[in-house]
Structure formats: C-alpha cells, structure tokens
Design an enzyme around this catalytic site. Structure first.
Site, PDB file in Angstrom:
ATOM      1  N   GLY A 113       0.804  -1.208   0.000  1.00  0.00           N
ATOM      2  CA  GLY A 113       0.000   0.000   0.000  1.00  0.00           C
ATOM      3  C   GLY A 113       0.840   1.262   0.000  1.00  0.00           C
ATOM      4  O   GLY A 113       0.420   2.291  -0.540  1.00  0.00           O
ATOM      5  N   GLU A 136       2.109  -8.337  -2.390  1.00  0.00           N
ATOM      6  CA  GLU A 136       0.805  -8.775  -1.876  1.00  0.00           C
ATOM      7  C   GLU A 136       0.496 -10.237  -2.163  1.00  0.00           C
ATOM      8  O   GLU A 136      -0.141 -10.907  -1.346  1.00  0.00           O
ATOM      9  CB  GLU A 136      -0.305  -7.883  -2.450  1.00  0.00           C
ATOM     10  CG  GLU A 136      -0.401  -6.491  -1.830  1.00  0.00           C
ATOM     11  CD  GLU A 136       0.470  -5.462  -2.510  1.00  0.00           C
ATOM     12  OE1 GLU A 136       0.274  -4.265  -2.255  1.00  0.00           O
ATOM     13  OE2 GLU A 136       1.365  -5.853  -3.293  1.00  0.00           O
TER      14      GLU A 136
END
Length: 253
Positions: A113, A136
């Site tokens: 993020g 991720e």
C-alpha cells in the site's frame, strides 16, 4: 516562506501548511509508517483540505522509510465487505484526483500500500535507499489499491508484471531507469530537492497547472478537452499578465 502546523488532530501524520503547498509526513515510526485505517482517515482529512483550498502536496515518510505497506494486522481482519468498500483504493484515487500536482519524496521502503500511495501521486523523486515493490501475492491477496491499473501505465506492462507477478522490487536506480521516479538525489538533499521542484511548479500559473493535470488525467483524452481548457486560460488575467511580462523582458534583452 511562512509555515504553520495544521491544528487538526493527527495521530499518524505530521502536516505542515504553507502558502502554496501542504507537506504531509507519514508518521507511524513503530510500524515503519504502515498504512492503517487511522492513517487512511487522516489522509482523507488532508484531501478534504486540498480540495477546498487547492495547493501543491508533498508526501513523504518519517525516519528513512516512506511506508512499509498496509497494516497487516488490520488486513487480516478485513473480509469481503471491507474489500468491496475499497478502503485503501478510494483514498488513493482521491489523492490521484486532487486538483493541484502531488509529489512523493520516497526514501527507504515503499511497499504494498505504501508503493500504491506513491504511484497515486503525479510525480516521484527518490533517495538512494528507496525500494518500490508489491509483495501482496505472497500474502494471498492482490495489489488492489491501484497498482494493477497504474503500474503498467507508469513503467510499462513488462516491468509491471515483473513487480506484481514475480515479486521483483525496484531500487532507486531501477525505478529511475523505468521512469517511475524522475530523479534520485542524496538522502540529505531529498526534501530540499522536493521543495525546489515544488517551487518551480509554484512559479507557474496555478490555473494552468490545474487544467493541465485535469486534461492529462482525463480518460480517453480528446482534442476538444485541450481546446476547452485553453479557452478558459486564454480569457484569464494571469495569462495576459505573464505573456506581457515575457514580451517586455524580451524587448529589453
């Protein structure tokens, strides 16, 4: 240049308001500035401020780290409903659509993020220790807050897939070669160079910057959009003043 600290209550950000820009430092030193729900909420407050009073935005991280990712402990608790709310992606899209140009000054880790937040900015510069990556898939999820859409536009499909599928990280030199960052500068000069870049933009017409960004970011760009934006600027006093001064300087040269 006079600077003031924003009087709002922030727990995860350091926010400094200047006449022509807002400087935001991600500040969760205990968690490598990981992006938590609280930070998301506070960044929304910053976006509201910049939408109401458009200024340049400088975004950086505290302690030699931009952001080490999203808060994994919070992600673990999120389910389908939270994913459909787009908690992170809605914020990053809001950052992307801010009226005035945005700049991320990245040193150290910008992962997950954190990387996606940097991708959402218009421009990026980096210190020599900067590292961009999206790991991720190793956590059983995808980079769903903008990387899958923005990264191919920023670095091309091949490099984007190396990052998103093969887990490749880009160091500062590689990020510059790929076009992800516009410059790599010594750590001690990172913020100085970031402000110098913003100073250069601040000398331009604010209306021209806003309309240029609007046209560039518009999906399915069309010549009519350029014409309409130019028509607005051609009628402005700022354009007339700037061009008159330019011609006067040239006549004296």
């Amino acid at each position: 240049m006079t600077a003031t600290t924003d009087r709002r209550s922030y727990d995860t950000l350091l926010v400094e308001e200047r006449a022509d820009r807002v400087v935001v430092t991600l500040h969760r030193p205990e968690a490598r500035n990981a992006i938590s729900g609280r930070m998301i909420s506070e960044l929304h407050q910053v976006c509201e401020l910049l939408e109401r009073d458009p200024k340049l935005l400088l975004l950086t991280g505290h302690g030699g780290v931009f952001a080490g990712g999203a808060d994994i402990a919070e992600l673990l608790q999120r389910g389908r409903d939270e994913a459909l709310r787009g908690i992170n992606s809605r914020l990053f899209e809001r950052v992307r659509r801010l009226p005035m140009p945005t700049l991320a000054a990245v040193e150290g880790w910008a992962l997950g993020g954190g990387a996606e937040l940097a991708y959402a900015c218009d421009l990026r510069i980096a210190g020599p220790a900067a590292v961009f990556g999206n790991p991720e898939q190793g956590l059983g999820i995808i980079a769903a807050a903008g990387a899958c859409r923005r990264l191919p536009e920023l670095v091309g499909e091949s490099v984007a897939k190396q990052i998103l599928l093969a887990g490749r990280n880009l160091d500062a030199r590689e990020a510059r070669a790929a076009g992800l960052v516009m410059d790599v500068v010594p750590t001690e000069k990172l913020l100085e160079e970031a402000h110098a870049l913003l100073d250069r933009m601040a000398r331009s017409s604010a209306a021209a910057l806003r309309l240029t960004k609007l046209v560039v970011d518009s999906p399915g760009a069309h010549p009519v959009a350029d014409d309409l934006a130019q028509a607005v600027l051609f009628e402005g006093e700022d354009k007339k003043d700037r061009m008159t001064r330019f011609l006067e300087r040239r006549s004296r040269a």
